[in-house]
Design a protein around this motif. Structure first.
Motif, PDB file in Angstrom:
ATOM      1  N   VAL A  83       0.266 -23.561 -28.085  1.00 61.81           N
ATOM      2  CA  VAL A  83      -0.315 -22.234 -28.296  1.00 61.81           C
ATOM      3  C   VAL A  83       0.514 -21.205 -27.541  1.00 61.81           C
ATOM      4  O   VAL A  83       0.959 -21.452 -26.422  1.00 61.81           O
ATOM      5  CB  VAL A  83      -1.777 -22.219 -27.793  1.00 61.81           C
ATOM      6  N   GLU A  84       0.751 -20.076 -28.142  1.00 64.89           N
ATOM      7  CA  GLU A  84       1.459 -18.985 -27.470  1.00 64.89           C
ATOM      8  C   GLU A  84       0.567 -18.410 -26.372  1.00 64.89           C
ATOM      9  O   GLU A  84      -0.654 -18.513 -26.426  1.00 64.89           O
ATOM     10  CB  GLU A  84       1.787 -17.880 -28.487  1.00 64.89           C
ATOM     11  N   PHE A  85       1.195 -17.779 -25.397  1.00 63.77           N
ATOM     12  CA  PHE A  85       0.418 -17.089 -24.379  1.00 63.77           C
ATOM     13  C   PHE A  85      -0.431 -16.030 -25.069  1.00 63.77           C
ATOM     14  O   PHE A  85       0.040 -15.318 -25.958  1.00 63.77           O
ATOM     15  CB  PHE A  85       1.340 -16.442 -23.340  1.00 63.77           C
ATOM     16  N   ILE A  90      -7.090 -17.644 -18.073  1.00 64.21           N
ATOM     17  CA  ILE A  90      -7.399 -19.077 -18.038  1.00 64.21           C
ATOM     18  C   ILE A  90      -6.583 -19.821 -19.098  1.00 64.21           C
ATOM     19  O   ILE A  90      -5.976 -20.851 -18.818  1.00 64.21           O
ATOM     20  CB  ILE A  90      -8.906 -19.321 -18.232  1.00 64.21           C
ATOM     21  N   ALA A  91      -6.564 -19.307 -20.307  1.00 68.15           N
ATOM     22  CA  ALA A  91      -5.812 -19.955 -21.387  1.00 68.15           C
ATOM     23  C   ALA A  91      -4.322 -19.979 -21.065  1.00 68.15           C
ATOM     24  O   ALA A  91      -3.645 -20.996 -21.288  1.00 68.15           O
ATOM     25  CB  ALA A  91      -6.065 -19.244 -22.706  1.00 68.15           C
ATOM     26  N   ASP A  92      -3.793 -18.897 -20.534  1.00 70.38           N
ATOM     27  CA  ASP A  92      -2.369 -18.830 -20.228  1.00 70.38           C
ATOM     28  C   ASP A  92      -1.982 -19.816 -19.125  1.00 70.38           C
ATOM     29  O   ASP A  92      -0.906 -20.412 -19.169  1.00 70.38           O
ATOM     30  CB  ASP A  92      -1.957 -17.410 -19.858  1.00 70.38           C
ATOM     31  N   VAL A  93      -2.857 -20.005 -18.136  1.00 72.94           N
ATOM     32  CA  VAL A  93      -2.599 -20.993 -17.077  1.00 72.94           C
ATOM     33  C   VAL A  93      -2.545 -22.387 -17.689  1.00 72.94           C
ATOM     34  O   VAL A  93      -1.673 -23.197 -17.368  1.00 72.94           O
ATOM     35  CB  VAL A  93      -3.673 -20.915 -15.961  1.00 72.94           C
ATOM     36  N   TYR A  94      -3.449 -22.670 -18.602  1.00 72.10           N
ATOM     37  CA  TYR A  94      -3.484 -23.972 -19.274  1.00 72.10           C
ATOM     38  C   TYR A  94      -2.197 -24.188 -20.094  1.00 72.10           C
ATOM     39  O   TYR A  94      -1.584 -25.254 -20.051  1.00 72.10           O
ATOM     40  CB  TYR A  94      -4.712 -24.074 -20.182  1.00 72.10           C
ATOM     41  N   ILE A  95      -1.772 -23.177 -20.817  1.00 71.83           N
ATOM     42  CA  ILE A  95      -0.563 -23.276 -21.637  1.00 71.83           C
ATOM     43  C   ILE A  95       0.666 -23.482 -20.746  1.00 71.83           C
ATOM     44  O   ILE A  95       1.520 -24.328 -21.027  1.00 71.83           O
ATOM     45  CB  ILE A  95      -0.411 -22.019 -22.531  1.00 71.83           C
ATOM     46  N   GLU A  96       0.740 -22.725 -19.669  1.00 70.96           N
ATOM     47  CA  GLU A  96       1.861 -22.874 -18.743  1.00 70.96           C
ATOM     48  C   GLU A  96       1.880 -24.268 -18.134  1.00 70.96           C
ATOM     49  O   GLU A  96       2.934 -24.900 -18.020  1.00 70.96           O
ATOM     50  CB  GLU A  96       1.773 -21.818 -17.634  1.00 70.96           C
ATOM     51  N   ALA A  97       0.705 -24.797 -17.779  1.00 69.08           N
ATOM     52  CA  ALA A  97       0.616 -26.146 -17.219  1.00 69.08           C
ATOM     53  C   ALA A  97       1.068 -27.192 -18.236  1.00 69.08           C
ATOM     54  O   ALA A  97       1.766 -28.152 -17.894  1.00 69.08           O
ATOM     55  CB  ALA A  97      -0.806 -26.433 -16.758  1.00 69.08           C
ATOM     56  N   THR A  98       0.675 -27.020 -19.479  1.00 67.87           N
ATOM     57  CA  THR A  98       1.085 -27.949 -20.536  1.00 67.87           C
ATOM     58  C   THR A  98       2.602 -27.948 -20.687  1.00 67.87           C
ATOM     59  O   THR A  98       3.230 -29.009 -20.807  1.00 67.87           O
ATOM     60  CB  THR A  98       0.415 -27.579 -21.875  1.00 67.87           C
ATOM     61  N   ASN A  99       3.209 -26.778 -20.667  1.00 68.57           N
ATOM     62  CA  ASN A  99       4.670 -26.684 -20.749  1.00 68.57           C
ATOM     63  C   ASN A  99       5.334 -27.389 -19.565  1.00 68.57           C
ATOM     64  O   ASN A  99       6.345 -28.071 -19.727  1.00 68.57           O
ATOM     65  CB  ASN A  99       5.112 -25.227 -20.819  1.00 68.57           C
ATOM     66  N   LYS A 100       4.766 -27.242 -18.371  1.00 63.70           N
ATOM     67  CA  LYS A 100       5.313 -27.907 -17.186  1.00 63.70           C
ATOM     68  C   LYS A 100       5.183 -29.423 -17.301  1.00 63.70           C
ATOM     69  O   LYS A 100       6.091 -30.160 -16.920  1.00 63.70           O
ATOM     70  CB  LYS A 100       4.625 -27.404 -15.918  1.00 63.70           C
TER      71      LYS A 100
END
Length: 116
Positions: A83-85, A90-100
């Motif tokens: 998912v794009e930011f 909260i959603a953006d933190v989850y997306i960033e964590a998934t990318n990491k």
């Protein structure tokens, strides 16, 4: 008469490193570099992970003939399938964590190859 592979084997480490540095300066986003194996990309796992991440972030395609599961296309597809930011903290933190996590998975696979 020597084959190209035999000539390559005779090159010193310093010469190979110099050639690699020149190549890295000339490649552009979308270019592809093909390796026989992950261990041919660098001297050790930590250097290999660093190089891999730099080249991945630069937009290069890395192909490993003996370890195709480490090819950058696999991680790029996983990252782009996400998912794009969205502007929601909260959603953006989850997306960033998934990318990491995906990058950590690539790093783990590279480390495993150096331990074999």
């Amino acid at each position: 008469m020597q084959t190209k592979y035999e000539k390559y084997e005779q090159l010193s480490h310093d010469t190979l490193h110099s050639i690699w540095q020149k190549l890295i300066k000339k490649v552009h986003k979308g270019d592809t570099i093909v390796f026989d194996s992950v261990s041919r990309m660098s001297r050790n796992a930590s250097e290999g992970i660093e190089q891999y991440m730099e080249l991945l972030d630069k937009g290069l395609e890395l192909v490993f003939l003996k370890e195709p599961y480490v090819n950058t296309i696999n991680y790029k597809q996983a990252l782009s399938g996400g998912v794009e930011f969205v502007g929601n903290d909260i959603a953006d933190v989850y997306i960033e964590a998934t990318n990491k996590v995906l990058k950590l998975l690539a790093a783990k696979q590279i480390t495993i190859q150096y331990s074999l």
